[in-house]
Design an enzyme around this catalytic site. Structure first.
Site, PDB file in Angstrom:
ATOM      1  N   ASP A  35      27.456  26.039  62.193  1.00 58.69           N
ATOM      2  CA  ASP A  35      27.807  26.074  63.614  1.00 58.69           C
ATOM      3  C   ASP A  35      26.517  26.113  64.430  1.00 58.69           C
ATOM      4  O   ASP A  35      25.660  26.976  64.197  1.00 58.69           O
ATOM      5  CB  ASP A  35      28.668  27.300  63.915  1.00 58.69           C
ATOM      6  CG  ASP A  35      29.171  27.302  65.351  1.00 58.69           C
ATOM      7  OD1 ASP A  35      30.213  26.688  65.601  1.00 58.69           O
ATOM      8  OD2 ASP A  35      28.502  27.899  66.214  1.00 58.69           O
TER       9      ASP A  35
ATOM     10  N   GLU B  46      31.262  21.693  67.538  1.00 55.11           N
ATOM     11  CA  GLU B  46      29.893  21.811  67.033  1.00 55.11           C
ATOM     12  C   GLU B  46      29.856  22.448  65.654  1.00 55.11           C
ATOM     13  O   GLU B  46      28.833  22.949  65.206  1.00 55.11           O
ATOM     14  CB  GLU B  46      29.022  22.623  68.005  1.00 55.11           C
ATOM     15  CG  GLU B  46      29.373  24.089  68.135  1.00 55.11           C
ATOM     16  CD  GLU B  46      30.420  24.373  69.211  1.00 55.11           C
ATOM     17  OE1 GLU B  46      30.533  25.545  69.582  1.00 55.11           O
ATOM     18  OE2 GLU B  46      31.115  23.449  69.665  1.00 55.11           O
TER      19      GLU B  46
ATOM     20  N   HIS C  28      26.660  16.971  78.953  1.00 54.60           N
ATOM     21  CA  HIS C  28      27.363  16.619  77.720  1.00 54.60           C
ATOM     22  C   HIS C  28      26.703  15.447  76.991  1.00 54.60           C
ATOM     23  O   HIS C  28      26.777  15.372  75.764  1.00 54.60           O
ATOM     24  CB  HIS C  28      28.821  16.276  78.044  1.00 54.60           C
ATOM     25  CG  HIS C  28      29.635  17.484  78.408  1.00 54.60           C
ATOM     26  ND1 HIS C  28      30.191  18.311  77.471  1.00 54.60           N
ATOM     27  CD2 HIS C  28      29.963  18.016  79.620  1.00 54.60           C
ATOM     28  CE1 HIS C  28      30.841  19.285  78.068  1.00 54.60           C
ATOM     29  NE2 HIS C  28      30.723  19.132  79.384  1.00 54.60           N
TER      30      HIS C  28
END
Length: 375
Positions: free
Chosen positions: A238, A281, A251
């Site tokens: 992560d 993610e 973004h």
């Protein structure tokens, strides 16, 4: 016409436009050649043969583009120009049918041989279709080599002007174009099928597997480990503070960060490993034939490599990793579930670290340093 229609549909198959152009040139050239008795020599001899050479040039360039190799289309156009000039010379300045036959035979042998070499070398599927097309071009190249050799003897001049030979050459050319057109349509169909399968299994942003494809491959790996008692490990990664990156840099930049992380992982993994974008993610990596200590070492390499890559992007990017290994009776959900718990421990431990989930009558979590450098 079929290839032109495929090209007009803007399908992403490489080489189709060049194939279509090649067949158009070939068809016009053969029509001119067949009508040479009623056309002036500039069309019936020079233009017809020049168009046939151009057709072979574009067909070869299309095959090179299809298999992903460097295209020699410019060199082919230069060759076509030289052939045209030579044919004009041996038509108007020093007329010689033998010389024209030798020039066309040599150029055709080179170009058909180039197609055969391109198609018979290892390349994309379908292999059998490429091999059939390659063999046809190899046979035609050998035919032109023999034709060149026979033409070198001037006693055969009458033979080359005979109707039987002219019909034979046109028949060879027609069969050649017909075989190429059919095999090209099959290649296009197979390429599109493979592309659809790829789109159905690949995350379009990062190039990693999507969850559906990963679940299928992971199921096979788990069955193999259960059946053969092979080791198997999973890494759940992560990206730390990724939401902050999106909020502060946008973004589009966040997408770039995800792609860089995926690139780091994909370049470091083996062919047999599976890498999947599991969530926004979150990424998961399956490592067959890999024990817990090796898996932790892999995770640490990836963690450090991404830290360097993130610095190159101008951010303080880090990743937390949870590691779990296969235990008999595991399902994919239970295996990833332990890795997820280890990832949670990594997050609560301050992020930017690797934690291994061990099964010690309950789940115990071990930092990477203790796994790699036990006391």
């Amino acid at each position: 016409m079929a290839l032109c229609l495929v090209n007009r549909q803007n399908l992403p198959v490489p080489g189709v436009a060049r194939w279509a152009i090649g067949h158009v040139f070939g068809a016009i050239g053969m029509i001119f050649s067949a009508a040479r008795d009623v056309l002036p020599d500039i069309l019936g001899i020079v233009a017809s043969n020049a168009l046939i050479v151009l057709a072979l040039v574009f067909l070869l360039a299309g095959f090179e583009q299809f298999v992903g190799r460097r295209s020699w289309v410019r060199a082919g156009l230069v060759l076509a120009g030289l052939v045209t000039a030579t044919l004009a010379y041996f038509t108007y300045i020093q007329p010689s049918i033998v010389a024209r036959v030798m020039v066309m035979s040599l150029a055709s042998a080179l170009l058909c041989g180039g197609m055969a070499l391109t198609l018979l070398r290892p390349g994309p599927s379908p292999v059998l279709v490429r091999q059939i097309c390659g063999i046809v071009n190899l046979a035609l190249s050998l035919f032109y080599v023999v034709r060149f050799y026979v033409a070198s003897g001037e006693t055969f001049t009458d033979y080359f002007t005979g109707a039987t030979f002219i019909v034979g050459v046109h028949l060879f050319g027609f069969v050649h174009q017909l075989v190429l057109a059919f095999t090209q349509l099959i290649l296009i169909s197979e390429w599109l099928n493979a592309d659809l399968k790829r789109q159905a299994s690949i995350d379009p942003l990062t190039g990693a597997l999507n969850r559906r494809a990963f679940t299928f491959l992971a199921g096979k790996s788990l069955s193999r480990s259960e059946r053969s008692n092979h080791s198997l490990s999973v890494l759940l990664c992560d990206l730390d503070h990724f939401k902050r990156v999106n909020d502060t840099r946008g973004h589009a930049f966040g997408d770039q960060v995800l792609c860089r992380f995926a690139s780091v992982v994909l370049s470091a993994l083996r062919v047999e490993d599976s890498f999947c974008r599991y969530g926004g993610e979150e990424f998961v990596t399956l490592l067959p034939d890999t024990g817990p200590e090796e898996a932790v070492a892999v995770a640490e390499r990836l963690r450090r490599a991404y830290e360097v890559e993130a610095s190159a992007l101008g951010i303080n990017g880090t990743v937390s990793v949870g590691v779990a290994y296969f235990i008999s009776g595991d399902t994919l959900e239970s295996l990833i579930g332990r890795a997820d718990l280890a990832l949670y421990q990594a997050k609560t431990a301050g992020r930017n670290c690797t934690i291994l989930a061990r099964d010690d009558a309950g789940i115990a979590f071990v930092p990477a340093r203790e796994v790699l450098f036990p006391a």
